[in-house]
Design a protein around this motif. Structure first.
Motif, mmCIF file in Angstrom:
data_model
loop_
_atom_site.group_PDB
_atom_site.id
_atom_site.type_symbol
_atom_site.label_atom_id
_atom_site.label_comp_id
_atom_site.label_asym_id
_atom_site.label_seq_id
_atom_site.Cartn_x
_atom_site.Cartn_y
_atom_site.Cartn_z
ATOM 1 N N GLU A 199 -11.223 -8.375 -3.886
ATOM 2 C CA GLU A 199 -10.697 -8.524 -3.269
ATOM 3 C C GLU A 199 -9.937 -8.113 -1.633
ATOM 4 O O GLU A 199 -9.665 -9.542 -1.502
ATOM 5 N N ASN A 200 -10.411 -7.150 -1.942
ATOM 6 C CA ASN A 200 -8.759 -6.656 -0.546
ATOM 7 C C ASN A 200 -7.415 -6.850 -1.491
ATOM 8 O O ASN A 200 -6.756 -5.697 -0.575
ATOM 9 N N GLY A 201 -7.141 -6.874 -1.956
ATOM 10 C CA GLY A 201 -5.601 -7.653 -2.037
ATOM 11 C C GLY A 201 -5.581 -7.861 -4.009
ATOM 12 O O GLY A 201 -6.539 -7.620 -4.624
ATOM 13 N N CYS A 202 -4.398 -7.458 -5.015
ATOM 14 C CA CYS A 202 -4.252 -8.139 -5.808
ATOM 15 C C CYS A 202 -2.972 -8.079 -5.990
ATOM 16 O O CYS A 202 -1.417 -7.990 -4.942
ATOM 17 N N PHE A 203 -1.748 -8.487 -6.761
ATOM 18 C CA PHE A 203 -0.650 -9.072 -7.651
ATOM 19 C C PHE A 203 -0.291 -7.874 -8.366
ATOM 20 O O PHE A 203 -1.276 -8.367 -9.862
ATOM 21 N N VAL A 204 0.597 -6.729 -8.500
ATOM 22 C CA VAL A 204 0.858 -6.018 -9.532
ATOM 23 C C VAL A 204 1.854 -5.820 -9.901
ATOM 24 O O VAL A 204 3.111 -5.094 -8.890
ATOM 25 N N LEU A 205 2.314 -5.642 -11.313
ATOM 26 C CA LEU A 205 4.188 -5.434 -11.501
ATOM 27 C C LEU A 205 4.246 -4.208 -11.707
ATOM 28 O O LEU A 205 3.380 -3.190 -12.644
ATOM 29 N N ASP A 206 4.690 -3.163 -10.505
ATOM 30 C CA ASP A 206 5.156 -1.604 -10.369
ATOM 31 C C ASP A 206 5.524 -1.071 -11.784
ATOM 32 O O ASP A 206 4.854 -0.445 -12.025
ATOM 33 N N GLY A 207 5.809 -1.520 -12.722
ATOM 34 C CA GLY A 207 6.558 -1.294 -14.026
ATOM 35 C C GLY A 207 5.760 -1.241 -15.502
ATOM 36 O O GLY A 207 5.619 -0.290 -16.208
ATOM 37 N N SER A 208 3.936 -1.929 -14.488
ATOM 38 C CA SER A 208 2.765 -1.660 -15.731
ATOM 39 C C SER A 208 2.388 -0.438 -15.204
ATOM 40 O O SER A 208 1.588 0.302 -16.796
ATOM 41 N N ILE A 209 2.625 -0.128 -14.492
ATOM 42 C CA ILE A 209 2.198 1.355 -13.941
ATOM 43 C C ILE A 209 2.761 2.423 -13.704
ATOM 44 O O ILE A 209 2.636 3.294 -13.229
ATOM 45 N N GLU A 210 4.420 2.217 -13.748
ATOM 46 C CA GLU A 210 4.842 3.450 -14.206
ATOM 47 C C GLU A 210 5.143 3.622 -12.096
ATOM 48 O O GLU A 210 5.361 4.714 -12.182
ATOM 49 N N LEU A 211 5.328 2.725 -11.241
ATOM 50 C CA LEU A 211 6.209 3.464 -10.087
ATOM 51 C C LEU A 211 7.014 3.197 -9.515
ATOM 52 O O LEU A 211 7.807 2.253 -10.543
ATOM 53 N N SER A 212 7.811 4.296 -10.110
ATOM 54 C CA SER A 212 9.514 5.115 -9.586
ATOM 55 C C SER A 212 9.726 4.507 -10.978
ATOM 56 O O SER A 212 10.670 3.042 -10.198
ATOM 57 N N PRO A 213 10.006 4.601 -11.844
ATOM 58 C CA PRO A 213 10.448 4.349 -12.902
ATOM 59 C C PRO A 213 12.391 4.185 -13.354
ATOM 60 O O PRO A 213 12.341 3.324 -13.992
ATOM 61 N N ALA A 214 12.296 5.399 -12.255
ATOM 62 C CA ALA A 214 13.477 5.632 -12.196
ATOM 63 C C ALA A 214 14.841 4.428 -11.725
ATOM 64 O O ALA A 214 15.925 3.241 -12.545
#
Length: 265
Positions: A174-189
């Motif tokens: 689809e070229n794009g998506c919506f993702v909760l960054d906490g679900s993949i631990e982007l910058s968990p701090a």
């Protein structure tokens, strides 16, 4: 309870993965060395990259109580971070979790620094950009301003707690998506700090900039459009504050064969 036995709270039992009959030992809590850097910041000392990295790592490892994290937030609030410290905080926050990479030349995102409830431009902007063939895997955070942030609203319509493989699959289709960054631990701090910022109702300029950019860098974005609402109840209150915020926003670029560099605009 018999002599020689100890009881644990339900949360401690789960955190320790305790089993009935386990042997336990007790000791005094060891001081967290990086806390010394926070105390130094309280007295207006400048923090270097190593100090900020140690603070963020200790937060992610669970070495800090909520009171200590609140002390760090407070010490960095207002204009208490200079540009070099904001760069160091951005790098430290980015390096505290996972990162994504894309084989596409242009990977874009839009981001609102929030502060005003009711901003719902994200679903429209992402859909239009993806329909025109642009790559825009939109990352989302939980709202600080209200219980109905963009992530919370989109979660009523679609699945946003995606794995890295799911993100890649959806973007390929689809070229794009919506993702909760906490679900993949982007910058968990940053996710931990945001929870305390909400309770304190404090969002310092330096923390805000590091929060936004660390997650965009970790998500592999190469171009980001940043929306800065201005108003009496927003994070940015006046046009003068808006000008200052724009000046210190950072953009990372890569040089072939060289280390990542940060450019200030």
């Amino acid at each position: 309870m018999k002599s020689g036995e100890a009881g644990l709270s339900e949360s401690a039992w789960m955190d320790l993965d305790a089993k009935e009959g386990n042997e336990i030992s007790f000791s005094h809590v060891q001081p967290v060395n990086s806390m010394g850097s926070i105390r130094a910041k309280m007295y207006s000392k400048q923090l270097n990259d190593e100090s900020l990295k140690n603070i963020k790592n200790d937060i992610v490892k669970g070495e800090y109580s909520n009171i200590k994290i609140a002390a760090f937030i407070t010490a960095c609030a207002g204009d208490n971070l200079n540009i070099q410290e904001i760069i160091g905080l951005t790098k430290a926050t980015e390096g505290s979790g996972q990162s994504l990479s894309w084989q596409r030349k242009i990977v874009e995102d839009n981001q609102c620094v929030a502060g005003l409830p009711g901003n719902r431009t994200t679903p429209i902007v992402v859909s239009i950009a993806a329909a025109f063939g642009l790559t825009i895997p939109k990352t989302l955070s939980r709202s600080i301003t209200s219980p109905a942030g963009t992530a919370d609203c989109l979660e009523t319509m679609t699945k946003i707690d995606l794995s890295i493989k799911q993100i890649q699959k959806v973007v390929e289709q689809e070229n794009g998506c919506f993702v909760l960054d906490g679900s993949i631990e982007l910058s968990p701090a940053d996710d931990i700090i945001i929870l305390l910022e909400r309770s304190l109702d404090v969002a310092g300029e330096g923390q805000m900039i590091a929060s936004v950019l660390s997650k965009k860098i970790a998500a592999g974005f190469k171009h980001v459009v940043i929306d800065i609402p201005i108003g009496k109840t927003a994070k940015v209150r006046t046009d003068e504050d808006d000008r200052k915020t724009k000046i210190v926003f950072l953009c990372r670029r890569k040089s072939n064969g060289h280390q990542d560099k940060y450019a200030i605009y």
